[in-house]
Design a protein around this motif. Structure first.
Motif, PDB file in Angstrom:
ATOM      1  N   ASP A  33      28.910  44.867  52.326  1.00  0.00           N
ATOM      2  CA  ASP A  33      29.355  45.835  53.134  1.00  0.00           C
ATOM      3  C   ASP A  33      28.640  47.265  52.832  1.00  0.00           C
ATOM      4  N   SER A  34      27.830  47.459  53.599  1.00  0.00           N
ATOM      5  CA  SER A  34      27.041  48.689  53.423  1.00  0.00           C
ATOM      6  C   SER A  34      27.959  49.984  53.641  1.00  0.00           C
ATOM      7  N   GLY A  35      28.698  49.728  54.733  1.00  0.00           N
ATOM      8  CA  GLY A  35      29.554  50.803  55.192  1.00  0.00           C
ATOM      9  C   GLY A  35      30.417  51.424  54.361  1.00  0.00           C
ATOM     10  N   TYR A  38      28.873  53.928  51.887  1.00  0.00           N
ATOM     11  CA  TYR A  38      28.820  55.250  52.504  1.00  0.00           C
ATOM     12  C   TYR A  38      30.227  55.852  52.456  1.00  0.00           C
ATOM     13  N   ARG A  39      31.308  54.855  52.953  1.00  0.00           N
ATOM     14  CA  ARG A  39      32.918  55.484  52.949  1.00  0.00           C
ATOM     15  C   ARG A  39      33.303  55.789  51.489  1.00  0.00           C
ATOM     16  N   SER A  40      32.733  54.904  50.234  1.00  0.00           N
ATOM     17  CA  SER A  40      33.213  55.500  48.914  1.00  0.00           C
ATOM     18  C   SER A  40      32.593  56.719  48.645  1.00  0.00           C
ATOM     19  N   ALA A  97      31.853  59.426  56.577  1.00  0.00           N
ATOM     20  CA  ALA A  97      30.865  58.634  55.797  1.00  0.00           C
ATOM     21  C   ALA A  97      29.756  58.803  57.023  1.00  0.00           C
ATOM     22  N   SER A  98      30.113  58.970  58.321  1.00  0.00           N
ATOM     23  CA  SER A  98      29.196  58.797  59.293  1.00  0.00           C
ATOM     24  C   SER A  98      28.381  60.306  59.059  1.00  0.00           C
ATOM     25  N   GLN A  99      28.908  61.421  58.679  1.00  0.00           N
ATOM     26  CA  GLN A  99      28.330  62.505  58.383  1.00  0.00           C
ATOM     27  C   GLN A  99      27.271  62.690  57.178  1.00  0.00           C
ATOM     28  N   ILE A 100      27.718  62.215  56.226  1.00  0.00           N
ATOM     29  CA  ILE A 100      26.756  62.143  55.083  1.00  0.00           C
ATOM     30  C   ILE A 100      25.771  61.063  55.283  1.00  0.00           C
ATOM     31  N   ALA A 101      25.916  60.258  56.092  1.00  0.00           N
ATOM     32  CA  ALA A 101      25.054  58.909  56.207  1.00  0.00           C
ATOM     33  C   ALA A 101      23.879  59.675  57.129  1.00  0.00           C
ATOM     34  N   ALA A 102      24.077  60.773  57.631  1.00  0.00           N
ATOM     35  CA  ALA A 102      23.073  61.417  58.612  1.00  0.00           C
ATOM     36  C   ALA A 102      21.926  61.909  57.569  1.00  0.00           C
ATOM     37  N   VAL A 106      20.569  61.360  50.939  1.00  0.00           N
ATOM     38  CA  VAL A 106      21.419  60.611  50.720  1.00  0.00           C
ATOM     39  C   VAL A 106      21.413  59.090  50.927  1.00  0.00           C
ATOM     40  N   ARG A 107      20.604  59.014  52.033  1.00  0.00           N
ATOM     41  CA  ARG A 107      20.486  57.366  52.060  1.00  0.00           C
ATOM     42  C   ARG A 107      19.329  56.912  51.228  1.00  0.00           C
ATOM     43  N   GLY A 108      18.558  57.928  50.778  1.00  0.00           N
ATOM     44  CA  GLY A 108      17.434  57.250  50.049  1.00  0.00           C
ATOM     45  C   GLY A 108      18.147  56.782  48.603  1.00  0.00           C
ATOM     46  N   GLY A 127      25.719  46.383  58.295  1.00  0.00           N
ATOM     47  CA  GLY A 127      25.537  47.716  58.284  1.00  0.00           C
ATOM     48  C   GLY A 127      25.030  48.103  59.672  1.00  0.00           C
ATOM     49  N   ARG A 128      24.123  49.286  59.701  1.00  0.00           N
ATOM     50  CA  ARG A 128      23.490  50.062  60.725  1.00  0.00           C
ATOM     51  C   ARG A 128      21.842  49.798  60.482  1.00  0.00           C
ATOM     52  N   ASP A 129      21.400  49.652  59.406  1.00  0.00           N
ATOM     53  CA  ASP A 129      19.648  49.692  59.083  1.00  0.00           C
ATOM     54  C   ASP A 129      19.520  48.662  58.353  1.00  0.00           C
ATOM     55  N   MET A 130      20.394  47.531  58.104  1.00  0.00           N
ATOM     56  CA  MET A 130      20.135  46.388  57.067  1.00  0.00           C
ATOM     57  C   MET A 130      18.784  45.885  57.397  1.00  0.00           C
ATOM     58  N   LEU A 177      31.904  59.237  69.439  1.00  0.00           N
ATOM     59  CA  LEU A 177      31.433  60.375  68.635  1.00  0.00           C
ATOM     60  C   LEU A 177      30.448  59.706  67.641  1.00  0.00           C
ATOM     61  N   ARG A 178      31.158  58.710  67.059  1.00  0.00           N
ATOM     62  CA  ARG A 178      30.400  57.886  65.577  1.00  0.00           C
ATOM     63  C   ARG A 178      29.200  57.239  66.229  1.00  0.00           C
ATOM     64  N   ASP A 179      29.286  56.702  67.253  1.00  0.00           N
ATOM     65  CA  ASP A 179      28.158  55.826  68.150  1.00  0.00           C
ATOM     66  C   ASP A 179      26.852  56.693  68.072  1.00  0.00           C
ATOM     67  N   ARG A 181      26.584  59.800  66.820  1.00  0.00           N
ATOM     68  CA  ARG A 181      25.831  60.284  65.421  1.00  0.00           C
ATOM     69  C   ARG A 181      25.044  59.261  64.986  1.00  0.00           C
ATOM     70  N   ASP A 182      25.569  57.979  64.886  1.00  0.00           N
ATOM     71  CA  ASP A 182      24.955  56.857  64.087  1.00  0.00           C
ATOM     72  C   ASP A 182      23.661  56.516  64.802  1.00  0.00           C
ATOM     73  N   SER A 183      23.639  56.807  66.044  1.00  0.00           N
ATOM     74  CA  SER A 183      22.284  56.174  66.727  1.00  0.00           C
ATOM     75  C   SER A 183      21.253  57.513  67.183  1.00  0.00           C
ATOM     76  N   GLU A 184      21.923  58.565  67.157  1.00  0.00           N
ATOM     77  CA  GLU A 184      20.807  59.818  67.363  1.00  0.00           C
ATOM     78  C   GLU A 184      20.252  60.299  66.433  1.00  0.00           C
ATOM     79  N   ARG A 185      20.845  60.195  64.857  1.00  0.00           N
ATOM     80  CA  ARG A 185      20.261  60.956  63.838  1.00  0.00           C
ATOM     81  C   ARG A 185      18.657  60.417  63.590  1.00  0.00           C
ATOM     82  N   SER A 186      17.963  61.594  62.874  1.00  0.00           N
ATOM     83  CA  SER A 186      16.609  61.085  63.053  1.00  0.00           C
ATOM     84  C   SER A 186      16.292  60.147  62.015  1.00  0.00           C
TER      85      SER A 186
HETATM   86  O1   DC Z   1      30.217  50.176  59.165  1.00  0.00           O
HETATM   87  P1   DC Z   1      31.305  51.253  58.726  1.00  0.00           P
HETATM   88  O2   DC Z   1      32.107  51.767  59.834  1.00  0.00           O
HETATM   89  O3   DC Z   1      32.104  50.940  57.778  1.00  0.00           O
HETATM   90  O4   DC Z   1      30.389  52.434  58.413  1.00  0.00           O
HETATM   91  C1   DC Z   1      31.000  53.906  58.178  1.00  0.00           C
HETATM   92  C2   DC Z   1      29.734  54.797  58.578  1.00  0.00           C
HETATM   93  O5   DC Z   1      28.816  54.705  57.377  1.00  0.00           O
HETATM   94  C3   DC Z   1      28.964  54.764  59.648  1.00  0.00           C
HETATM   95  O6   DC Z   1      29.691  55.431  60.674  1.00  0.00           O
HETATM   96  C4   DC Z   1      27.576  55.127  59.533  1.00  0.00           C
HETATM   97  C5   DC Z   1      27.605  54.868  57.955  1.00  0.00           C
HETATM   98  N1   DC Z   1      26.618  53.671  57.689  1.00  0.00           N
HETATM   99  C6   DC Z   1      25.224  53.640  57.762  1.00  0.00           C
HETATM  100  O7   DC Z   1      24.553  54.965  58.186  1.00  0.00           O
HETATM  101  N2   DC Z   1      24.272  52.814  57.630  1.00  0.00           N
HETATM  102  C7   DC Z   1      24.738  51.751  57.311  1.00  0.00           C
HETATM  103  N3   DC Z   1      23.880  50.522  56.760  1.00  0.00           N
HETATM  104  C8   DC Z   1      26.361  51.424  57.014  1.00  0.00           C
HETATM  105  C9   DC Z   1      27.140  52.492  57.204  1.00  0.00           C
END
Ligand code: DC
Length: 217
Positions: A33-35, A38-40, A97-102, A106-108, A127-130, A177-179, A181-186
């Motif tokens: 559960d990769s989210g 990021y949440r932790s 989580a969504s903010q630091i995920a951008a 941090v992703r690295g 996740g989002r980028d699995m 808002l989260r959609d 941020r998660d879809s438009e980040r570079s």
């Molecule tokens: O899936 P979730 O709602 O638990 O994820 C929380 C946030 O973490 C989500 O808004 C964006 C980020 N996330 C991400 O950028 N990449 C992932 N693979 C999983 C989550």
């Protein structure tokens, strides 16, 4: 390494968690559960009063935090030996989580922690980028989505069931808002991997979604 991987990507509230856990259980595979990673990290960052935009400081927290996952009936997550499971689902955590995920570094810093889950006999990764970034070589890829109103309602019910205070209009706004941020980040934005099976779960039961996915595995 030839351990099979099934990636399930999609926006918040599409049902990825429920579906991924059920499939992992059915196949006897590991579950990522990769989210929750990021949440932790978001919780660790907030607890240390670190600015969510301070990339170098957040990377340091990511490198130092000790995370342990115990998969029983529910997923139990321990951060530096403390059970933080009950704090993971809140919108405050999700939004942070969504903010630091951008932040690219941090992703690295979290990449290896996620790839470590690829262990025999197989892995279901949600996740989002699995399928696009973390496991681009995965044999099986799914993009699971639903319309925003359905996702907000599901998230609302989930929170209420967990005894967490929730308000539907506010959740709808936060999901949108989260959609965005998660879809438009570079870096590693939410996107469908090439060749992924596309499923819109808005009017499908969980059982139907699970069966659709099991047909390709
Ligand atoms: O899936 P979730 O709602 O638990 O994820 C929380 C946030 O973490 C989500 O808004 C964006 C980020 N996330 C991400 O950028 N990449 C992932 N693979 C999983 C989550």
């Amino acid at each position: 390494m030839n351990v099979p991987v099934l990636t399930i990507d999609g926006p918040s509230g599409a049902g990825k968690g429920t579906v991924s856990r059920a499939i992992a259980k059915k196949l006897g595979w590991n579950y990522l559960d990769s989210g929750s990673i990021y949440r932790s990290l978001a919780i660790a960052t907030l607890d240390q009063n670190i600015d969510l935009h301070d990339e170098a400081a957040v990377v340091k927290v990511a490198q130092q935090m000790k995370l342990a996952f115990e998969c029983n009936e529910e997923l139990i997550v321990k951060l530096d030996d403390i059970d933080i499971t009950s704090r993971l689902a809140t919108e405050e955590t999700g939004s942070a989580a969504s903010q630091i995920a951008a932040l690219p570094d941090v992703r690295g810093a979290l990449m290896e922690k996620q790839r470590d889950f690829q262990k025999s006999p197989g892995l279901v990764a949600d996740g989002r980028d699995m399928g696009t970034v973390v496991f681009p070589e995965a044999q099986y890829k799914v993009f699971l989505t639903a319309d925003a109103a359905t996702r907000a309602e599901r998230r609302y019910k989930q929170l209420i069931e967990k005894g967490i205070c929730a308000n539907l209009p506010q959740i709808t706004q936060e999901i949108e808002l989260r959609d965005r941020r998660d879809s438009e980040r570079s870096i590693a934005p939410l996107a469908m991997a090439e060749g992924a099976l596309y499923i819109d779960s808005s009017s499908l039961s969980i059982a139907t979604v699970i069966n659709e996915i099991l047909r390709i595995v």
